[in-house]
Scaffold this motif. Structure first.
Motif, mmCIF file in Angstrom:
data_model
loop_
_atom_site.group_PDB
_atom_site.id
_atom_site.type_symbol
_atom_site.label_atom_id
_atom_site.label_comp_id
_atom_site.label_asym_id
_atom_site.label_seq_id
_atom_site.Cartn_x
_atom_site.Cartn_y
_atom_site.Cartn_z
ATOM 1 N N GLY A 1 0.798 -1.223 0.000
ATOM 2 C CA GLY A 1 0.000 0.000 0.000
ATOM 3 C C GLY A 1 0.824 1.263 0.000
ATOM 4 N N ALA A 2 2.109 1.164 -0.334
ATOM 5 C CA ALA A 2 3.020 2.306 -0.222
ATOM 6 C C ALA A 2 2.710 3.380 -1.257
ATOM 7 C CB ALA A 2 4.469 1.834 -0.371
ATOM 8 N N LEU A 3 3.184 4.597 -0.975
ATOM 9 C CA LEU A 3 2.909 5.738 -1.838
ATOM 10 C C LEU A 3 3.454 5.517 -3.249
ATOM 11 C CD1 LEU A 3 1.790 8.620 -2.106
ATOM 12 C CD2 LEU A 3 4.013 9.472 -1.339
ATOM 13 N N HIS A 4 4.649 4.945 -3.378
ATOM 14 C CA HIS A 4 5.200 4.791 -4.729
ATOM 15 C C HIS A 4 4.365 3.825 -5.566
ATOM 16 C CE1 HIS A 4 7.150 1.131 -3.105
ATOM 17 N NE2 HIS A 4 7.354 0.767 -4.357
ATOM 18 N N VAL A 5 3.713 2.878 -4.911
ATOM 19 C CA VAL A 5 2.827 1.958 -5.627
ATOM 20 C C VAL A 5 1.558 2.691 -6.054
ATOM 21 C CG1 VAL A 5 1.585 -0.234 -5.487
ATOM 22 C CG2 VAL A 5 3.761 0.041 -4.290
ATOM 23 N N ARG A 6 1.040 3.534 -5.190
ATOM 24 C CA ARG A 6 -0.177 4.285 -5.495
ATOM 25 C C ARG A 6 0.048 5.302 -6.612
ATOM 26 N NH1 ARG A 6 -0.188 4.855 0.336
ATOM 27 N NH2 ARG A 6 -0.161 7.144 0.202
ATOM 28 N N GLU A 7 1.265 5.837 -6.705
ATOM 29 C CA GLU A 7 1.528 6.873 -7.695
ATOM 30 C C GLU A 7 1.891 6.326 -9.067
ATOM 31 O OE1 GLU A 7 4.267 9.851 -6.433
ATOM 32 O OE2 GLU A 7 2.789 10.788 -5.102
ATOM 33 N N ALA A 8 2.316 5.076 -9.159
ATOM 34 C CA ALA A 8 2.744 4.507 -10.437
ATOM 35 C C ALA A 8 1.539 4.182 -11.319
ATOM 36 C CB ALA A 8 3.572 3.253 -10.197
ATOM 37 N N ASP A 9 1.767 4.182 -12.624
ATOM 38 C CA ASP A 9 0.718 3.768 -13.561
ATOM 39 C C ASP A 9 0.492 2.259 -13.489
ATOM 40 O OD1 ASP A 9 0.309 6.389 -14.711
ATOM 41 O OD2 ASP A 9 2.240 6.134 -15.707
ATOM 42 N N LEU A 10 1.574 1.513 -13.314
ATOM 43 C CA LEU A 10 1.521 0.055 -13.220
ATOM 44 C C LEU A 10 2.387 -0.377 -12.053
ATOM 45 C CD1 LEU A 10 2.171 -0.700 -17.018
ATOM 46 C CD2 LEU A 10 -0.069 -0.722 -15.887
ATOM 47 N N ALA A 11 2.116 -1.541 -11.487
ATOM 48 C CA ALA A 11 2.922 -2.036 -10.368
ATOM 49 C C ALA A 11 3.006 -3.550 -10.434
ATOM 50 C CB ALA A 11 2.321 -1.601 -9.031
ATOM 51 N N VAL A 12 4.176 -4.078 -10.081
ATOM 52 C CA VAL A 12 4.425 -5.519 -10.114
ATOM 53 C C VAL A 12 4.913 -5.958 -8.735
ATOM 54 C CG1 VAL A 12 5.690 -7.410 -11.196
ATOM 55 C CG2 VAL A 12 5.030 -5.410 -12.555
ATOM 56 N N ARG A 13 4.300 -6.991 -8.202
ATOM 57 C CA ARG A 13 4.642 -7.497 -6.869
ATOM 58 C C ARG A 13 5.927 -8.312 -6.913
ATOM 59 N NH1 ARG A 13 2.677 -12.720 -4.435
ATOM 60 N NH2 ARG A 13 3.277 -12.654 -2.225
ATOM 61 N N LEU A 14 6.769 -8.110 -5.885
ATOM 62 C CA LEU A 14 7.940 -8.938 -5.638
ATOM 63 C C LEU A 14 7.648 -9.702 -4.347
ATOM 64 C CD1 LEU A 14 10.754 -6.289 -6.292
ATOM 65 C CD2 LEU A 14 9.773 -7.909 -7.927
ATOM 66 N N PRO A 15 7.341 -10.980 -4.400
ATOM 67 C CA PRO A 15 6.889 -11.707 -3.199
ATOM 68 C C PRO A 15 7.921 -11.664 -2.081
ATOM 69 C CG PRO A 15 6.515 -13.001 -5.187
ATOM 70 C CD PRO A 15 7.382 -11.843 -5.591
ATOM 71 N N GLY A 16 7.447 -11.404 -0.869
ATOM 72 C CA GLY A 16 8.326 -11.345 0.292
ATOM 73 C C GLY A 16 8.351 -9.952 0.877
ATOM 74 N N ALA A 17 9.145 -9.776 1.927
ATOM 75 C CA ALA A 17 9.244 -8.476 2.593
ATOM 76 C C ALA A 17 10.685 -8.008 2.732
ATOM 77 C CB ALA A 17 8.585 -8.540 3.971
ATOM 78 N N ALA A 18 11.595 -8.913 3.071
ATOM 79 C CA ALA A 18 12.993 -8.529 3.278
ATOM 80 C C ALA A 18 13.613 -8.065 1.961
ATOM 81 C CB ALA A 18 13.777 -9.702 3.845
ATOM 82 N N PRO A 19 14.510 -7.058 2.005
ATOM 83 C CA PRO A 19 15.150 -6.591 0.772
ATOM 84 C C PRO A 19 15.833 -7.705 -0.017
ATOM 85 C CG PRO A 19 15.575 -5.057 2.554
ATOM 86 C CD PRO A 19 14.893 -6.240 3.177
ATOM 87 N N ALA A 20 16.460 -8.658 0.675
ATOM 88 C CA ALA A 20 17.168 -9.732 -0.027
ATOM 89 C C ALA A 20 16.233 -10.583 -0.874
ATOM 90 C CB ALA A 20 17.902 -10.616 0.981
ATOM 91 N N ASP A 21 14.956 -10.631 -0.499
ATOM 92 C CA ASP A 21 13.987 -11.437 -1.233
ATOM 93 C C ASP A 21 13.228 -10.634 -2.277
ATOM 94 O OD1 ASP A 21 14.626 -13.608 0.434
ATOM 95 O OD2 ASP A 21 13.142 -12.966 1.926
#
Length: 672
Positions: free
Chosen positions: A46-66
């Motif tokens: 739900g982050a702001l950068h996701v809300r502002e983009a025209d399109l968004a793609v999920r990267l499964p996981g939470a930790a940066p390494a994943d």
């Protein structure tokens, strides 16, 4: 070697990043008519950068390494979204040569420098060798294995990566082996490379950098200087352009050295060449960051440029003008962090209820958050950057300090007050800047500020709550003259000030009309009260207090937070119950997690029954890209250990228990 493919048109851009920098790049893309693609972790859904983009793609996981560090997933996301270009932002994969090559191998435009330039500058040790050959001034290297007393103090640095990770200052020779191990472990965890090198630590040195922009037509711009000397944990806090107090000969030398560095690696795009300038004015090359910097807005302000737009144009093969535009005025940037400077810069998490900075000529806000967002544990604690531009340095500093002072920031503790007081410190005003600024001044800057009046702010909170709780029969706002009615008996409200924990007791009474008034406070006259604003007259001066209660966390009934904003200060209170709860006490010697995070390691051999010394580091937590040590509170025996590497813990979680012994145990040198 992979070569860059130049295209004539860029239609859809994926930003391989998150937060503030992703939002910043999207802003330029909108101006240029380019479709934007965000990537996001589960924690950022739900982050702001996701809300502002025209399109968004999920990267499964939470930790940066994943997620954000998985170059293969990011490239796949770009292809899936139909992007034809990738911008890396800063941090994460922005200086990863293999990722840049993978982007180009996928047929996408890489908005960054050539792969070879990234490779050459990726290792600071190799970069220094290259810069020496190009004639760029360097500090003398020191071999840690043979370092002696005369070599101190030393600065240990990670050969790969930056941001202060893996960096240590060593002032005692006996501490060198332990600090080398710690720096190497942190570097390996952050960058996958534990190589560490040493160089002389320059006392009271200034961190000065030069922004470069280069195209593939042999044009290299050196866009003035920036001073980034005000740092905490080797990470920048306040930056400005141009760097004040440098003579023209030194400015010229720095610009020329930066151009030499860029040409030495065949650079293209935006980059930064960083120097450490000694108190005597001698510059030493630190590193070249092959990406856009966090502090790029101050350069944009004084040169009237959009550096992201220039990056996009250069990536498409366009040529720069032969010379850059002239610099005008002065710009200062402050990084607003969710952290507590008075408590070893501990990162803070939780709901951000409001983030509002005044909108005025010369001010700019770059942020990845808005009110209603949640600050999590996985990423950097920076909430926003506030930038001020004015004709003179003094005007820019004054504008920025006032904007921060008037901002409404409700939620976790931030460094806002530290920023304001830093900007108004006499040494900062006089441009007496160096990287030891906070080492010398932090205690004073985090002590109670003169002029703050939390007692009256707490009174305003209590009066606003009293009106809010009263039956809504009177028109709002309620205005008062001199009271003569017989009032009710006094009521007492208790508030704990955040983050210092000071308790404030407020007494007020309610008139028969329902209007509240301070109890036994003849010097205070209430002019108006609403649930959102209280006006008090003190010593003939009317003062306004804006009150916001976080009723979702308990309101004023106990446990809820109340935010009070005035013209010159902001206060956060937690409403306390009338009576304390005896069940809230913890066992003596309990080690509680000071913040939510991940246990990354334990002291060697640590187990229940181990003997520990007062001040000995026992447990290392990582939160928001920083490591924090949990120390033994006393010398004694570890009677319980609940932490283990890899465990996720919440703030206040019980990590271990130390039973104090009567006999003192000295702290071993290797753990000091």
């Amino acid at each position: 070697m992979t070569t860059t493919t130049t295209t004539s048109t860029m239609n859809t851009l994926l930003v391989a990043n998150r937060g503030e920098i992703a939002c910043r790049i999207f802003r330029t893309c909108r101006d240029l008519g380019i479709t934007t693609v965000a990537v996001y972790s589960d924690a950022d859904a739900g982050a702001l950068h996701v809300r502002e983009a025209d399109l968004a793609v999920r990267l499964p996981g939470a930790a940066p390494a994943d997620t954000y560090l998985r170059g293969d997933l990011v490239v796949a996301a770009a292809l899936a979204a139909g992007a034809d270009a990738v911008h890396p932002g800063y941090g994460f994969l922005s200086e990863n040569a293999a990722f840049a090559a993978a982007v180009q191998d996928a047929g996408l435009v890489w908005v960054g420098p050539p792969v070879k330039a990234i490779e050459l500058m990726a290792s600071k040790t190799r970069a220094k060798e290259l810069m020496a050959g190009a004639g760029v001034p360097l500090p003398a290297p020191v071999d840690p294995a043979t370092a002696g007393q005369d070599d101190l103090p030393l600065l240990l640095k990670a050969a790969s990566g930056g941001g202060g990770r893996g960096m240590r200052i060593v002032r005692e020779l006996h501490a060198l082996p332990g600090e080398l191990l710690a720096a190497s472990a942190e570097a390996a965890s952050a960058f996958g490379d534990g190589e560490v090198f040493a160089e002389p630590y320059v006392e009271r040195g200034r961190h000065i950098e030069v922004q470069v922009m280069a195209d593939e037509h042999d044009t290299v711009w050196a866009l003035g200087t920036r001073d980034c000397s005000l740092q905490r944990r080797h990470q920048k806090v306040i930056e400005e352009a141009p760097a004040p107090g440098l003579d023209e000969a030194l400015r010229t030398r720095l610009r020329e050295a930066a151009v030499l560095a860029a040409r030495a690696v065949g650079y293209r795009g935006a980059g930064t060449v960083e120097f450490l300038v000694s108190a005597e004015g001698h510059p030493h090359f630190l590193e070249m960051n092959t990406r856009l910097q966090v502090e790029h807005p101050v350069t944009e302000a004084v040169f009237g440029l959009d550096l992201v737009a220039l990056q996009l144009r250069v990536a498409q093969g366009e040529a720069l003008e032969p010379t850059p535009p002239p610099a005008v005025g002065h710009a200062v940037e402050a990084r607003l962090y969710a952290e507590d400077p008075a408590r070893d810069w501990q990162p803070q998490t939780g709901a951000l209820h409001a983030l509002e900075v005044p909108d005025a000529p010369g001010l700019r806000l770059d942020t990845g958050y808005t009110g209603g967002d949640t600050i999590g544990v996985h990423y950097d604690p920076m909430l926003a950057k506030v930038i001020a531009h004015a004709p003179t340095r003094a005007e820019a500093v004054r504008l920025l300090a006032r904007a921060l002072e008037r901002a409404r920031i409700h939620g976790p503790v931030t460094n806002r007050e530290l920023l304001v007081r830093s900007l108004r410190h006499p040494d900062f005003a006089a441009a007496r800047l160096d990287t030891g600024f906070y080492d010398r001044h932090l205690a004073g800057l985090t002590a109670p500020a003169p002029g703050r009046d939390p007692g009256r702010a707490a009174l305003a909170a209590a009066l606003a709550e009293a009106v809010s709780a009263a039956p809504s029969t009177a028109p709002a706002p309620t205005r008062f003259g001199a009271w003569r009615n017989v009032p009710s008996g006094p009521q007492v409200k208790r508030y704990r000030g955040e983050p210092d924990g000071t308790e404030h007791k407020v007494a007020y009474r309610t008139r028969r009309t329902g209007a509240p008034e301070p109890y036994e406070a003849p010097d205070i006259r209430v002019l108006a009260v609403t649930p959102a604003c209280v006006t008090l007259e003190v010593d003939g001066v009317a003062r306004h207090f804006e009150v916001t209660a976080d009723r979702g966390s308990g309101g004023g009934s106990g446990g809820g937070r109340v935010y009070v904003d005035t013209a010159h200060a902001s206060y956060t209170f937690t409403a306390l119950p009338r009576f304390t709860d005896p069940a809230t006490h913890t066992e003596p010697g309990s080690l509680l997690a000071p913040m939510p995070g991940t246990v990354v390691r334990l002291a060697e051999g640590l187990a229940a029954g181990s003997a520990v010394a007062a001040g000995q580091p026992l447990i290392w937590l990582e939160a928001m890209k920083m490591e924090h040590r949990v120390l033994a509170p006393a010398s004694g025996t570890l009677t319980a250990l609940h932490a283990a590497p890899g465990h996720q813990v919440e703030v206040g979680a019980l990590l271990a228990v130390v039973q104090e012994d009567l006999a003192a145990i000295p702290v071993p040198e290797e753990t000091a």
